[in-house]
Design a protein around this motif. Structure first.
Motif, mmCIF file in Angstrom:
data_model
loop_
_atom_site.group_PDB
_atom_site.id
_atom_site.type_symbol
_atom_site.label_atom_id
_atom_site.label_comp_id
_atom_site.label_asym_id
_atom_site.label_seq_id
_atom_site.Cartn_x
_atom_site.Cartn_y
_atom_site.Cartn_z
ATOM 1 N N MET A 27 0.963 -1.142 -0.016
ATOM 2 C CA MET A 27 -0.250 -0.081 0.029
ATOM 3 C C MET A 27 0.925 1.260 -0.056
ATOM 4 N N PRO A 28 0.734 2.162 -0.783
ATOM 5 C CA PRO A 28 1.481 3.418 -0.960
ATOM 6 C C PRO A 28 1.300 4.396 0.355
ATOM 7 N N THR A 29 2.361 4.840 0.837
ATOM 8 C CA THR A 29 2.136 5.422 1.824
ATOM 9 C C THR A 29 1.398 6.650 2.047
ATOM 10 N N GLN A 30 1.079 7.215 1.000
ATOM 11 C CA GLN A 30 -0.065 8.465 1.004
ATOM 12 C C GLN A 30 -1.404 7.919 1.233
ATOM 13 N N TYR A 31 -1.818 6.684 1.387
ATOM 14 C CA TYR A 31 -2.962 6.190 1.814
ATOM 15 C C TYR A 31 -3.077 5.686 3.244
ATOM 16 N N TRP A 32 -1.877 6.009 3.888
ATOM 17 C CA TRP A 32 -1.847 5.414 5.235
ATOM 18 C C TRP A 32 -2.885 6.268 6.191
ATOM 19 N N ARG A 33 -3.232 7.214 6.079
ATOM 20 C CA ARG A 33 -3.971 8.216 6.963
ATOM 21 C C ARG A 33 -5.288 8.397 6.549
ATOM 22 N N SER A 34 -5.913 7.555 5.318
ATOM 23 C CA SER A 34 -7.117 7.622 5.004
ATOM 24 C C SER A 34 -8.008 7.041 5.772
ATOM 25 N N GLU A 43 -10.562 5.009 5.353
ATOM 26 C CA GLU A 43 -10.761 3.647 5.179
ATOM 27 C C GLU A 43 -9.535 2.827 5.634
ATOM 28 N N THR A 44 -8.318 3.405 5.638
ATOM 29 C CA THR A 44 -7.219 2.674 5.986
ATOM 30 C C THR A 44 -7.196 2.656 7.511
ATOM 31 N N ILE A 45 -7.560 3.674 8.302
ATOM 32 C CA ILE A 45 -7.664 3.654 9.811
ATOM 33 C C ILE A 45 -8.680 2.631 10.175
ATOM 34 N N ASP A 46 -9.928 2.757 9.371
ATOM 35 C CA ASP A 46 -10.795 1.833 9.778
ATOM 36 C C ASP A 46 -10.463 0.267 9.963
ATOM 37 N N ARG A 47 -9.636 -0.088 8.696
ATOM 38 C CA ARG A 47 -9.286 -1.326 8.472
ATOM 39 C C ARG A 47 -8.022 -1.635 9.582
ATOM 40 N N ASN A 94 -8.100 -0.562 12.758
ATOM 41 C CA ASN A 94 -8.822 -0.724 13.924
ATOM 42 C C ASN A 94 -9.347 -2.012 14.047
ATOM 43 N N ARG A 95 -9.436 -2.765 13.163
ATOM 44 C CA ARG A 95 -10.001 -4.147 13.083
ATOM 45 C C ARG A 95 -8.921 -5.252 12.997
ATOM 46 N N LEU A 96 -7.610 -4.781 12.933
ATOM 47 C CA LEU A 96 -6.706 -5.950 12.882
ATOM 48 C C LEU A 96 -6.210 -6.693 14.257
ATOM 49 N N GLU A 97 -5.874 -7.756 13.953
ATOM 50 C CA GLU A 97 -5.366 -8.384 15.271
ATOM 51 C C GLU A 97 -4.110 -8.157 15.564
ATOM 52 N N ARG A 98 -3.449 -8.399 16.645
ATOM 53 C CA ARG A 98 -2.375 -7.925 17.234
ATOM 54 C C ARG A 98 -0.961 -8.312 16.145
ATOM 55 N N PRO A 99 -0.989 -9.130 15.644
ATOM 56 C CA PRO A 99 0.096 -9.493 14.523
ATOM 57 C C PRO A 99 -0.088 -8.948 13.531
ATOM 58 N N GLY A 100 -1.273 -8.505 12.928
ATOM 59 C CA GLY A 100 -1.335 -7.750 11.756
ATOM 60 C C GLY A 100 -1.283 -6.113 11.924
ATOM 61 N N PHE A 101 -1.403 -5.779 13.324
ATOM 62 C CA PHE A 101 -1.138 -4.518 13.593
ATOM 63 C C PHE A 101 0.284 -4.133 13.614
ATOM 64 N N ALA A 102 0.824 -5.141 14.273
ATOM 65 C CA ALA A 102 2.484 -5.199 14.539
ATOM 66 C C ALA A 102 3.191 -4.882 13.093
ATOM 67 N N LEU A 103 2.624 -5.836 12.176
ATOM 68 C CA LEU A 103 3.281 -5.639 10.801
ATOM 69 C C LEU A 103 2.956 -4.281 10.192
ATOM 70 N N GLU A 104 1.503 -3.751 10.301
ATOM 71 C CA GLU A 104 1.474 -2.519 9.866
ATOM 72 C C GLU A 104 2.516 -1.330 10.362
ATOM 73 N N PHE A 105 2.601 -1.675 11.869
ATOM 74 C CA PHE A 105 3.209 -0.524 12.542
ATOM 75 C C PHE A 105 4.754 -0.524 11.906
ATOM 76 N N LEU A 106 5.459 -1.762 11.678
ATOM 77 C CA LEU A 106 6.761 -1.943 11.147
ATOM 78 C C LEU A 106 6.835 -1.212 9.725
ATOM 79 N N ARG A 107 5.713 -1.423 9.025
ATOM 80 C CA ARG A 107 5.820 -1.008 7.641
ATOM 81 C C ARG A 107 5.840 0.507 7.502
#
Length: 69
Positions: free
Chosen positions: A1-8, A10-14, A16-29
């Motif tokens: 996902m391009p970084t310009q969409y990280w604060r949209s 829709e992205t924030i909503d998605r 908020n629904r992640l489990e811990r490992p998915g959130f950790a991956l998104e944090f690292l990205r």
């Protein structure tokens, strides 16, 4: 996902629904230091004479990553 969409919204909503490992991956990205270290690690692995497993293990240790088989 391009970084310009990280604060949209829709992205924030998605996120908020992640489990811990998915959130950790998104944090690292989103972490610039992580992305630079990942790119550096890929270059090291591509070089001749380097032990890919040792290099990857060092990367994982620096970032506290654990991979499942």
């Amino acid at each position: 996902m391009p970084t310009q969409y990280w604060r949209s919204p829709e992205t924030i909503d998605r996120l908020n629904r992640l489990e811990r490992p998915g959130f950790a991956l998104e944090f690292l990205r989103r972490n610039a230091d992580y992305r630079r270290d990942f790119a550096r690690t890929k270059r090291q692995v591509a070089r001749d004479g380097a032990d890919p497993e040792t290099i990857r293990t060092g990367f994982a240790r620096r970032w506290g990553l654990r991979f499942r088989p």
